[in-house]
Scaffold this motif. Structure first.
Motif, PDB file in Angstrom:
ATOM      1  N   UNK A   1       0.826  -1.217   0.000  1.00 22.09           N
ATOM      2  CA  UNK A   1       0.000   0.000   0.000  1.00 22.09           C
ATOM      3  C   UNK A   1       0.855   1.259   0.000  1.00 22.09           C
ATOM      4  N   UNK A   2       2.025   1.182   0.602  1.00 24.24           N
ATOM      5  CA  UNK A   2       2.924   2.341   0.583  1.00 24.24           C
ATOM      6  C   UNK A   2       3.283   2.733  -0.849  1.00 24.24           C
TER       7      UNK A   2
ATOM      8  N   UNK B   1       0.054   7.598   1.444  1.00 21.68           N
ATOM      9  CA  UNK B   1      -0.106   7.555   2.902  1.00 21.68           C
ATOM     10  C   UNK B   1       1.268   7.470   3.554  1.00 21.68           C
ATOM     11  N   UNK B   2       1.534   8.355   4.512  1.00 25.33           N
ATOM     12  CA  UNK B   2       2.856   8.423   5.124  1.00 25.33           C
ATOM     13  C   UNK B   2       3.022   7.494   6.326  1.00 25.33           C
ATOM     14  N   UNK B   3       1.922   7.227   7.049  1.00 26.39           N
ATOM     15  CA  UNK B   3       2.038   6.488   8.306  1.00 26.39           C
ATOM     16  C   UNK B   3       1.117   5.268   8.301  1.00 26.39           C
ATOM     17  N   UNK B   4       1.685   4.110   8.626  1.00 25.01           N
ATOM     18  CA  UNK B   4       0.917   2.886   8.816  1.00 25.01           C
ATOM     19  C   UNK B   4       1.158   2.398  10.241  1.00 25.01           C
ATOM     20  N   UNK B   5       0.071   2.129  10.964  1.00 26.44           N
ATOM     21  CA  UNK B   5       0.165   1.645  12.341  1.00 26.44           C
ATOM     22  C   UNK B   5      -0.444   0.252  12.387  1.00 26.44           C
ATOM     23  N   UNK B   6       0.212  -0.679  13.082  1.00 28.26           N
ATOM     24  CA  UNK B   6      -0.224  -2.069  13.102  1.00 28.26           C
ATOM     25  C   UNK B   6      -0.735  -2.490  14.474  1.00 28.26           C
ATOM     26  N   UNK B   7      -1.769  -3.358  14.463  1.00 26.90           N
ATOM     27  CA  UNK B   7      -2.306  -3.939  15.698  1.00 26.90           C
ATOM     28  C   UNK B   7      -2.564  -5.417  15.449  1.00 26.90           C
TER      29      UNK B   7
END
Length: 216
Positions: A21-22, A27-33
Motif C-alpha cells: 500500500x505504501x 499515505x505516510x504512516x501505517x500503524x499495526x495492531x
C-alpha cells in the motif's frame, strides 16, 4: 491520506500489505495492531487516523463483535473489513455492522487500494450482490452482537475468555487482577446481556461466533 491502521494477527500479512500500500497510496504512516485490545489502545492515541483495515478473525474479535465495538467507540473512523472468507453473506454482514467497505485477502493490491480510496472519499465499496444479501435478516444475532458491543473494553476481554471456557481463577491470572475483580466483571457482563449464569454467556458467544476459514 495521512494515517492508516492495519489490524490483523498475522505479522507477515500486515507487513506485506503495508509495503504494497505504501507503493500505491499517498499515505505516510501505517500503524499495526494484532488484537482488538491493542487496536483499542492504538485508536485512543490516534484519533486522527484516516482509515482502519480490520481483519474479521483476530484475537478478541469474536465474529462481528469486534467490528461493532470499534464502530461504536470510533464513529468518525472509516473501516474496511478484510478477510480470507469471500462469502457474500460475510460482506453483507460487515456492512450491517458498520464497515464501509469489504475486500478479501486474495484481492489484488489494486483492488484493495481502490476500495480504500473510495471509502475515504465517502463511498460504500462492497462486492457485487452483497448489499442485497438476505444474510442481514438474522435479527437475533444482530441484537446479540449490539448488546455485546455495549461492554467496556475490559469486560469484552473477560467475555472472550469466558467464551473460551476459562474459569475465574484462570481469567484473573490472564488479566493479572484479583478473582474478586473478575467476578465483578462477570456480574456486569451478565446484567448487560440480560442473562443469569456463565453458561448463558457462553451460549451467546457461540451464537455470534463465525467459523474461521483455514487461511483467514
Amino acid at each position: 491520506m495521512n494515517k492508516i491502521v492495519i489490524a490483523d494477527d498475522h505479522p507477515l500479512f500486515r507487513n506485506a500489505l503495508k509495503h504494497a500500500l505504501q507503493a500505491s497510496l499517498s499515505c505516510r504512516i501505517f500503524i499495526e495492531a494484532d488484537s482488538i485490545s491493542e487496536l483499542e489502545t492504538i485508536l485512543i492515541s490516534n484519533s486522527d487516523a484516516d482509515l482502519l483495515l480490520l481483519d474479521l478473525h483476530m484475537p478478541g474479535a469474536n465474529g462481528f463483535v469486534g467490528l461493532t465495538h470499534i464502530v461504536k467507540r470510533n464513529p468518525q473512523l472509516p473501516i474496511v473489513m478484510i478477510s480470507a472468507n469471500d462469502s457474500i453473506e460475510i460482506a453483507a454482514n460487515a456492512k450491517q455492522y458498520g464497515a464501509l467497505g469489504f475486500v478479501t485477502k486474495s484481492a489484488s493490491i489494486e483492488t484493495i487500494s481502490n476500495t480504500i480510496e473510495k471509502v475515504i472519499s465517502g463511498e460504500l465499496c462492497f462486492p457485487t450482490g452483497s448489499l442485497e444479501s438476505k444474510a442481514i435478516d438474522q435479527m437475533e444475532q444482530i441484537s446479540l452482537v449490539r448488546k455485546i458491543a455495549e461492554l467496556t473494553p475490559k469486560q469484552l476481554e473477560v467475555f472472550n475468555l469466558l467464551a473460551g471456557g476459562l474459569l475465574n481463577k484462570q481469567i484473573a491470572f490472564e488479566q493479572q487482577v484479583t478473582e474478586a475483580t473478575v467476578k465483578a466483571h462477570v456480574t456486569a457482563i451478565m446484567r448487560k446481556l440480560e442473562v443469569y449464569n456463565r453458561t448463558q454467556v457462553v451460549l451467546i458467544a457461540n451464537k455470534v461466533h463465525i467459523k474461521q476459514d483455514f487461511n483467514s
